[in-house]
Structure formats: structure tokens, C-alpha cells
Design a protein around this motif. Structure first.
Motif, PDB file in Angstrom:
ATOM      1  N   LEU A  82      33.446  38.898  19.431  1.00 45.88           N
ATOM      2  CA  LEU A  82      34.189  38.331  20.546  1.00 45.88           C
ATOM      3  C   LEU A  82      35.690  38.273  20.300  1.00 45.88           C
ATOM      4  O   LEU A  82      36.491  38.615  21.185  1.00 45.88           O
ATOM      5  N   ASP A  83      36.111  37.859  19.120  1.00 42.52           N
ATOM      6  CA  ASP A  83      37.548  37.773  18.845  1.00 42.52           C
ATOM      7  C   ASP A  83      38.217  39.134  18.974  1.00 42.52           C
ATOM      8  O   ASP A  83      39.306  39.257  19.551  1.00 42.52           O
ATOM      9  N   ARG A  84      37.573  40.154  18.437  1.00 41.19           N
ATOM     10  CA  ARG A  84      38.155  41.498  18.508  1.00 41.19           C
ATOM     11  C   ARG A  84      38.157  42.016  19.950  1.00 41.19           C
ATOM     12  O   ARG A  84      39.120  42.654  20.391  1.00 41.19           O
ATOM     13  N   PHE A  88      41.613  43.083  22.117  1.00 39.57           N
ATOM     14  CA  PHE A  88      41.902  44.365  22.762  1.00 39.57           C
ATOM     15  C   PHE A  88      41.958  44.251  24.282  1.00 39.57           C
ATOM     16  O   PHE A  88      42.652  45.032  24.936  1.00 39.57           O
ATOM     17  N   GLN A  89      41.231  43.297  24.853  1.00 39.97           N
ATOM     18  CA  GLN A  89      41.299  43.108  26.301  1.00 39.97           C
ATOM     19  C   GLN A  89      42.556  42.363  26.736  1.00 39.97           C
ATOM     20  O   GLN A  89      42.905  42.365  27.915  1.00 39.97           O
ATOM     21  N   ASP A  90      43.218  41.698  25.810  1.00 37.14           N
ATOM     22  CA  ASP A  90      44.395  40.877  26.113  1.00 37.14           C
ATOM     23  C   ASP A  90      44.046  39.622  26.903  1.00 37.14           C
ATOM     24  O   ASP A  90      44.944  38.926  27.390  1.00 37.14           O
ATOM     25  N   GLU A  91      42.751  39.339  27.066  1.00 36.54           N
ATOM     26  CA  GLU A  91      42.317  38.151  27.773  1.00 36.54           C
ATOM     27  C   GLU A  91      40.820  37.996  27.572  1.00 36.54           C
ATOM     28  O   GLU A  91      40.131  38.975  27.270  1.00 36.54           O
ATOM     29  N   PRO A  92      40.284  36.792  27.744  1.00 40.56           N
ATOM     30  CA  PRO A  92      38.836  36.635  27.653  1.00 40.56           C
ATOM     31  C   PRO A  92      38.155  37.346  28.821  1.00 40.56           C
ATOM     32  O   PRO A  92      38.572  37.192  29.972  1.00 40.56           O
ATOM     33  N   LEU A 220      38.449  46.749  41.587  1.00 36.89           N
ATOM     34  CA  LEU A 220      38.648  47.976  40.813  1.00 36.89           C
ATOM     35  C   LEU A 220      39.751  47.855  39.761  1.00 36.89           C
ATOM     36  O   LEU A 220      39.563  48.334  38.629  1.00 36.89           O
ATOM     37  N   PRO A 221      40.897  47.240  40.052  1.00 34.07           N
ATOM     38  CA  PRO A 221      41.899  47.098  38.986  1.00 34.07           C
ATOM     39  C   PRO A 221      41.371  46.369  37.755  1.00 34.07           C
ATOM     40  O   PRO A 221      41.714  46.722  36.625  1.00 34.07           O
ATOM     41  N   LYS A 222      40.512  45.356  37.953  1.00 35.92           N
ATOM     42  CA  LYS A 222      39.939  44.653  36.807  1.00 35.92           C
ATOM     43  C   LYS A 222      39.012  45.569  36.018  1.00 35.92           C
ATOM     44  O   LYS A 222      39.043  45.602  34.779  1.00 35.92           O
ATOM     45  N   ARG A 229      40.980  49.356  28.132  1.00 36.07           N
ATOM     46  CA  ARG A 229      41.143  48.687  26.837  1.00 36.07           C
ATOM     47  C   ARG A 229      39.924  48.857  25.943  1.00 36.07           C
ATOM     48  O   ARG A 229      40.063  48.989  24.719  1.00 36.07           O
ATOM     49  N   ASN A 230      38.744  48.873  26.525  1.00 35.52           N
ATOM     50  CA  ASN A 230      37.554  49.130  25.718  1.00 35.52           C
ATOM     51  C   ASN A 230      37.589  50.524  25.116  1.00 35.52           C
ATOM     52  O   ASN A 230      37.242  50.716  23.945  1.00 35.52           O
ATOM     53  N   SER A 231      37.965  51.490  25.905  1.00 37.29           N
ATOM     54  CA  SER A 231      37.982  52.868  25.409  1.00 37.29           C
ATOM     55  C   SER A 231      39.073  53.078  24.367  1.00 37.29           C
ATOM     56  O   SER A 231      38.829  53.663  23.302  1.00 37.29           O
TER      57      SER A 231
END
Length: 327
Positions: A82-84, A88-92, A220-222, A229-231
Motif C-alpha cells: 500500500l505505501d508504495r 506512485f499514485q501521488d494519492e490514496p 475517465l481522467p481518474k 502511474r501504475n504502468s
């Protein structure tokens, strides 16, 4: 669009969920690839879960010569990652499906794939979300077309679609966990304006307006944020052929009834791509989206780590229940 998105000097693979969108991309890609050479595809699956769609993916795998790779995300592993993931997502993330996609990207990286094609955007452009049926039914209800409304959607859900945002927020709270047991910071979050704004975004508007807002401002933007960010967390380039501007402009100019009607959702897309899809996929009407067993995962995490959500007495009760269950 698919032909252009396949151009690469590195291995190209596919996210494959068993729905029309990702299956169509794979089916079209097969037209431009040597049929004797397998193409790599990646799927998130869940054992003993109604959200597991491997039976549909297998239809595509069998018919298209796919080198199929499956990952089964687990809540315990999600807690460890979760922390990682948040970094990378810059947000929860707001839904555990973000983690399922994270696992798919990680698996692709492990298998040496550098580019992934995905079906993002088709639901927004071709009215694929079940909620759109409710909004269209509300349109028909307001215009007095009751017979058409009954063919399209549930009358009760149509009325709910017309309900004020504040009422929907109140109903959400009524369905929530016991309010006074929640940690103070969790209560503040739910009470904050951000929640009200979230529900405000789901207030009624006509279907074409709703789809436009979902495409450019809300949904869609989300999804693209999460996917990008996942990729990139795994040095993968994610490509979305449905969002080629020529295809998107064409889709948005189509009449609503070409996209959603009593014949079903994504009607024109299904008909246009039928020859590239297994019949069971082309005619499928029960696709559940990129979903995960989130409630089961959250229940397990709260039992194992009650401090995530509760303070004091409630946390102790949940911890005791977890110990008893293990015994």
C-alpha cells in the motif's frame, strides 16, 4: 487505431478482462500479427469470487492464440504494497481495483512486456456503464415516455437518479459502519466537503451531458491517472486505442440510441466488431467492469488491522473477533 498502437520496437502485450473492449483490441490486433505467434495478455482474477471472469477470458484465449498470464491479487499483499502504491499514485486510491491493475502491470514487467494496450475509454464513449441506463431511463421518465423507460431500466433507479445529491449522501451514511465507532479522522473525512462534492458530481443530468462530464472531467481522467502511474511504476508504456482522437470524436458525434438502447449498451461497437470477437463475448450483457472483491478484502483487513479504521473499544472488539476466528 489498434494498428497504429501496435507499432513498437519492444514487446507489446494486452490487458484482457473478458469484456467487449479489451477482447476487441486483442481480436483486431490478431489481424495485424502472425497468427502462428502467440500474443501476451494479462488478467487479474479472484478465486471463488463472483468477480472472477476467467471463463470469458478463456473464450478469447482459445480463439486468438494467446500467451495468457494470470495474477490473483490478495488483500494481505495489498496491505504490504500500500505505501508504495500510494507513493506512485501521488494519492490514496479510492478503490481496490487500482491495486488489481497494479498487480497486472507488475506481472507484465516480470514477463518482459514493455507496452500494454488497454480498453480504457470505451465505456465512456459508447455508454457501457450500467448507471447510464438509469440516467437514460430518467430522461425517458421526465419526457413521459414510460413504456420506453421500462424497457431501458429500473423505474426505482430512474427515480433515484433524479434524487438530490444531499439525499444520496445521507443514504450513503446510513449504509456505513456504526458512525460513533469510527475514528475521529475518518468521520471528519466523510463529513468533509470532498464527500459532498463527490455526490454532487453524481446528481442528475441528461445522459449526453453525463457522458461528456465523465469523459472530460470526472471518471475517465481518474482512470487514466491510475493507469498512467501504475504502468510507469513498472516502466511500462500503457496505450489506449479507444481514445484515439478520431475514434473518440466519431463516437461522441453518434446518436445516443446507437450507443445505448433497448438493444443493449455499446450496440454499434458490438455490431462493428462482431467478426473479431467470440460470439459469447460479443453478446455478453453481464460484464461487471474491472471490479475486485473489495468488501471481502476490506473486512479481512479490518479484522487483521482494526487500528486502520477504529479507535478504542471498537478496535479491541474487532481484534478479539479476528483472534477467535483464527482459533
Amino acid at each position: 487505431s489498434v494498428r497504429e498502437h501496435l507499432v513498437a520496437d519492444v514487446p507489446v502485450g494486452f490487458c484482457l478482462s473478458g469484456g467487449v473492449d479489451s477482447s476487441a483490441i486483442v481480436g483486431l490486433a490478431r489481424e495485424f500479427r502472425d497468427s502462428s505467434q502467440p500474443m501476451a495478455a494479462f488478467t487479474a482474477a479472484y478465486d471463488n469470487s463472483p468477480f472472477d471472469e476467467r471463463e470469458y477470458v478463456e473464450e478469447v484465449v482459445r480463439s486468438k492464440n494467446i500467451d495468457w498470464h494470470v495474477v490473483i491479487p490478495q488483500p494481505g499483499k495489498m496491505y504490504e504494497d500500500l505505501d508504495r502504491l500510494i507513493y506512485f499514485q501521488d494519492e490514496p486510491p479510492v478503490h481496490s481495483s487500482v491495486y488489481a491493475q497494479w498487480c497486472v502491470m507488475r506481472l507484465a514487467k516480470e514477463r518482459g512486456v514493455t507496452v500494454l494496450l488497454d480498453g480504457q475509454g470505451a465505456d465512456e464513449l459508447f455508454a457501457g456503464y450500467p448507471a447510464y441506463r438509469d440516467v437514460l431511463a430518467a430522461d425517458l421518465l421526465m419526457s413521459g415516455r414510460l413504456a420506453d423507460m421500462v424497457q431501458i431500466g429500473n423505474p426505482i433507479r430512474a427515480v433515484y437518479a433524479l434524487s438530490p445529491a444531499a439525499l444520496k449522501a445521507a443514504l450513503f451514511r446510513l449504509r456505513s459502519l456504526p458512525w460513533k465507532s469510527l475514528r475521529a479522522d475518518v468521520r471528519r473525512l466523510v463529513d468533509s466537503a470532498s464527500l459532498e462534492n463527490t455526490f454532487q458530481s453524481f446528481q442528475y443530468s441528461d445522459l449526453k451531458t453525463r457522458m461528456t462530464k465523465d469523459t472530460f472531467e470526472l471518471h475517465l481522467p481518474k482512470l487514466l491517472h491510475y493507469e498512467d502511474r501504475n504502468s510507469m511504476a513498472f516502466s511500462i508504456e500503457s496505450r489506449v486505442p479507444f481514445l484515439d482522437h478520431r475514434l473518440a470524436e466519431s463516437a461522441m458525434g453518434m446518436p445516443i440510441e446507437w450507443r445505448l438502447s433497448a438493444r443493449g449498451s455499446k450496440w454499434i461497437l458490438r455490431e462493428a466488431l462482431r467478426e473479431y470477437l467470440p460470439p459469447r463475448i460479443a453478446d455478453r450483457r453481464d460484464k461487471i467492469g474491472f471490479e475486485t472483491p473489495q468488501m471481502e478484502w476490506m473486512s479481512e483487513l479490518v479484522r487483521l488491522h482494526p487500528e486502520l479504521l477504529f479507535d478504542g473499544w471498537a478496535a479491541k472488539q474487532f481484534a478479539a473477533a479476528a483472534v477467535v476466528e483464527k482459533l
